[in-house]
Design a protein around this motif. Structure first.
Motif, PDB file in Angstrom:
ATOM      1  N   SER A 114      52.308  48.465 -17.123  1.00  0.00           N
ATOM      2  CA  SER A 114      52.190  47.892 -18.458  1.00  0.00           C
ATOM      3  C   SER A 114      53.124  46.701 -18.648  1.00  0.00           C
ATOM      4  CB  SER A 114      52.485  48.958 -19.510  1.00  0.00           C
ATOM      5  OG  SER A 114      53.829  49.405 -19.423  1.00  0.00           O
ATOM      6  N   HIS A 115      52.802  45.905 -19.671  1.00  0.00           N
ATOM      7  CA  HIS A 115      53.637  44.761 -20.062  1.00  0.00           C
ATOM      8  C   HIS A 115      53.851  43.793 -18.899  1.00  0.00           C
ATOM      9  CE1 HIS A 115      54.733  46.287 -24.094  1.00  0.00           C
ATOM     10  NE2 HIS A 115      54.607  47.475 -23.526  1.00  0.00           N
ATOM     11  N   ASN A 120      61.014  48.552 -13.252  1.00  0.00           N
ATOM     12  CA  ASN A 120      60.649  48.065 -14.580  1.00  0.00           C
ATOM     13  C   ASN A 120      61.782  47.290 -15.252  1.00  0.00           C
ATOM     14  OD1 ASN A 120      61.523  51.043 -14.674  1.00  0.00           O
ATOM     15  ND2 ASN A 120      61.877  50.388 -16.791  1.00  0.00           N
ATOM     16  N   ASP A 159      52.734  53.065 -13.845  1.00  0.00           N
ATOM     17  CA  ASP A 159      52.997  52.248 -15.027  1.00  0.00           C
ATOM     18  C   ASP A 159      53.054  50.781 -14.626  1.00  0.00           C
ATOM     19  OD1 ASP A 159      53.767  51.098 -17.399  1.00  0.00           O
ATOM     20  OD2 ASP A 159      55.325  52.582 -17.844  1.00  0.00           O
ATOM     21  N   SER A 175      56.527  48.164 -14.743  1.00  0.00           N
ATOM     22  CA  SER A 175      56.272  47.667 -16.094  1.00  0.00           C
ATOM     23  C   SER A 175      57.326  46.668 -16.550  1.00  0.00           C
ATOM     24  CB  SER A 175      56.217  48.842 -17.076  1.00  0.00           C
ATOM     25  OG  SER A 175      57.468  49.512 -17.141  1.00  0.00           O
ATOM     26  N   ASP A 234      56.656  52.469 -11.045  1.00  0.00           N
ATOM     27  CA  ASP A 234      56.853  51.857 -12.353  1.00  0.00           C
ATOM     28  C   ASP A 234      57.256  50.397 -12.166  1.00  0.00           C
ATOM     29  OD1 ASP A 234      57.452  51.093 -14.920  1.00  0.00           O
ATOM     30  OD2 ASP A 234      58.628  52.872 -15.411  1.00  0.00           O
TER      31      ASP A 234
END
Length: 442
Positions: free
Chosen positions: A284-285, A236, A282, A260, A258
Motif C-alpha cells: 500500500s501507499h 515500509n 502490504d 508499504s 511489507d
C-alpha cells in the motif's frame, strides 16, 4: 526459599527496593519482576546467583550501577521500559557520574541482555565492551545517536540485533557485514539513509530484516534475493523507489512482505506467485499501476492483503484471461483483511464480495466500482466485521440480507447512488457517532 527455582512477581503493584533476600535463593533460575514500581538499585547479590538464567525488570523505576565485577551464568537480562539511570562510581575519586563507562574485564558473561526503553546515552562504544559471547543484543528505545557503535562488529556470535527506535543515522552500517550468524536484524525507526547495500547478502542466515521507518532510498538490491532463509522483509516507510523486480519471487520462505509507504512504481510482478508461504502482503501507499495479478489470490496462506493507495486499475471479476481478479477464492480461507481502497479499480464487485466468505475486514472504498450489490446471499459473510464500499459508483437497492451479517461493526455505503435506506437494524446510530447517510457504525 533455598530451593526456589522460579520467582514471578510481574504485573503487580509492588514498589520500593527489591528485597536483598532474593540474592539468597541459590537455586533461582528465573526471576520475573516486570511491570511493577520497584526502585533503587538491583541488589548485587542477585547477580551472584550461580544458576540464574533469565531476569526481567521491564517497566519499573530501577536505577542500575555498573554490572558487578564477577561472572554469572545469566543468559537473559531484560530491563525494557525501566527508568534506568547509569550510576558509575569512580573508586579513585569517589565521584558519581551519569556517563556509561567500560565494564570491568571480568564483567557478566551475558548471552542475551535486553536493556530496551532505558535512557542510555553517551559513549556507545563502551556499553557492552568486548562481550563476544552475546547472542542477543537489544538496545532499542534508547537515546543512541550518530553512527553504529564500533564494538558491534566484534560480536561474531550475535544472532539477534535490535537497535530500533533510536536516533542513529548515516548509511547502512558496514559493521553488520561481519555478523555472519545473524538471524534477526531490526534497525527500524532511526534515520539511516542512502542505498541498501549489496553487503546485505553476506548475512546468509538472516530470517528477519526490519529496516522500516528510515530514510533509505533507491531500489531493493538484487543481492537481497540470495537471502533464501528470509521469512520477514519489512521495508515500509522509507524512500525506496523503482519497479518491483521479478527476482523477489526467489524469496520463497517469506511469510511477511511489507513494502508499504514508499515510491515503488510499475506493475505487481507475476513472480509473487512463488511466495506460497506469505501470510501478510502490504504494498500500500506506493505508485503501483496495472491490474492486480490473479496469482495474488492463489496464495492460500495469505491473511492480510493491503494494496490500497496506489493507481491500480481493472475490474474485479472472474475473467482471468484479461488479468482480472478471480472470484473463486476458496483457497483463501485464512484471508482476514483486504484493502484495495484509493485505487482506480472499476467494474462490478458482487461476485468478488461473495467470494470473501472468511474475510473480517473488506475495504473497496474510493474506487470506480459500478453496478449493484448481490441480493440474498450476503448472510454468507458470517465473519465480516468491517465493510467499506464508500465513494464508488454503485447503485440500486441496498440488500436486506445485510441484516444477516451478525458481526458487522462498520457498514459504509456512502458516496454512491443507492436507492432506499439501510436495513432497519442499521438505522439507529449511536449518539457518539456522526450521522452520515448510508453509513452505520456500532
Amino acid at each position: 526459599m533455598s530451593k526456589l527455582q522460579t520467582l514471578m512477581l510481574n504485573k503487580n503493584y509492588l514498589e520500593g527496593p527489591l528485597p536483598e533476600s532474593i540474592g539468597q535463593c541459590m537455586q533461582l533460575a528465573k526471576l520475573q519482576c516486570q511491570r511493577n514500581r520497584f526502585s533503587d538499585c538491583i541488589p548485587e547479590s542477585i547477580f551472584r546467583l550461580p544458576l540464574l538464567q533469565s531476569v526481567n525488570f521491564e517497566s519499573n523505576l530501577i536505577i542500575s550501577k555498573t554490572p558487578p565485577a564477577y561472572k554469572a551464568s545469566a543468559e537473559c537480562i531484560e530491563m525494557g521500559d525501566t527508568q534506568l539511570i547509569p550510576k558509575i562510581v569512580d573508586t579513585a575519586s569517589d565521584c558519581v557520574s551519569g556517563r556509561t563507562s567500560p565494564p570491568p574485564s571480568t564483567s557478566l558473561d551475558l548471552q542475551s541482555p535486553n536493556v530496551a526503553s532505558n535512557q542510555i546515552e553517551g559513549d556507545r562504544g563502551t556499553l557492552v565492551g568486548g562481550s563476544l559471547s552475546l547472542s542477543m543484543l537489544d538496545l532499542s528505545r534508547n537515546n543512541l545517536s550518530g553512527r553504529l557503535p564500533n564494538y558491534i562488529k566484534s560480536l561474531k556470535n550475535l544472532k539477534d540485533l535490535r537497535l530500533n527506535e533510536n536516533n542513529l543515522h548515516g548509511p547502512f552500517p558496514p559493521e553488520i557485514e561481519g555478523l555472519a550468524n545473524l538471524n534477526s536484524l531490526s534497525l527500524c525507526r532511526n534515520q539511516f539513509s542512502g542505498l541498501i547495500p549489496d553487503l546485505i547478502s553476506s548475512l546468509a542466515t538472516l530470517k528477519k530484516l526490519d529496516l522500516s521507518w528510515n530514510l533509505f532510498g533507491g531500489g531493493i538490491p538484487n543481492s537481497i534475493t540470495s537471502l533464501v532463509n528470509l521469512t520477514d522483509l519489512v521495508l515500509n516507510h522509507n524512500e525506496l523507489s523503482g519497479r518491483l523486480q521479478t527476482e523477489i519471487g526467489f524469496l520463497a520462505s517469506l511469510v511477511t512482505l511489507d513494502l508499504s509507504h514508499n515510491r515503488f512504481c510499475g506493475e505487481i510482478p507475476e513472480s509473487i506467485r512463488s511466495l506460497t508461504r506469505l501470510r501478510r502482503l502490504d504494498l500500500s501507499h506506493n505508485q503501483l499501476t496495472g491490474e492486480i495479478p490473479p496469482c495474488v489470490f492463489m496464495l492460500s496462506k495469505l491473511c492480510t492483503l493491503q494494496l490500497n493507495n496506489n493507481s491500480l486499475t481493472g475490474p474485479l471479476d472472474h475473467n482471468q484471461i484479461n488479468g482480472d481478479l478471480p472470484t473463486d477464492t476458496r483457497d483463501l480461507k485464512r484471508l482476514q483483511s483486504v484493502n484495495f481502497s484509493h485505487n482506480l479499480l472499476s467494474g462490478p464487485i458482487s461476485a468478488f464480495i461473495l467470494s470473501c466468505r472468511f474475510t473480517e475486514s473488506l475495504n473497496l472504498s474510493n474506487n470506480c466500482f459500478s453496478g449493484t450489490l448481490p441480493g440474498g446471499s450476503l448472510q454468507n459473510l458470517e465473519f465480516i466485521e468491517t465493510l467499506d464500499l464508500s465513494n464508488n459508483q454503485l447503485s440500486g437497492l441496498i440488500p436486506e440480507s445485510f441484516d444477516g451479517c451478525s458481526k458487522l461493526e462498520l457498514l459504509d455505503l456512502s458516496g454512491n447512488d443507492f436507492e432506499g435506506d439501510l436495513p432497519e437494524r442499521f438505522r439507529t446510530q449511536p449518539a457518539d457517532k456522526p450521522i452520515i447517510p448510508f453509513r452505520w457504525e456500532k
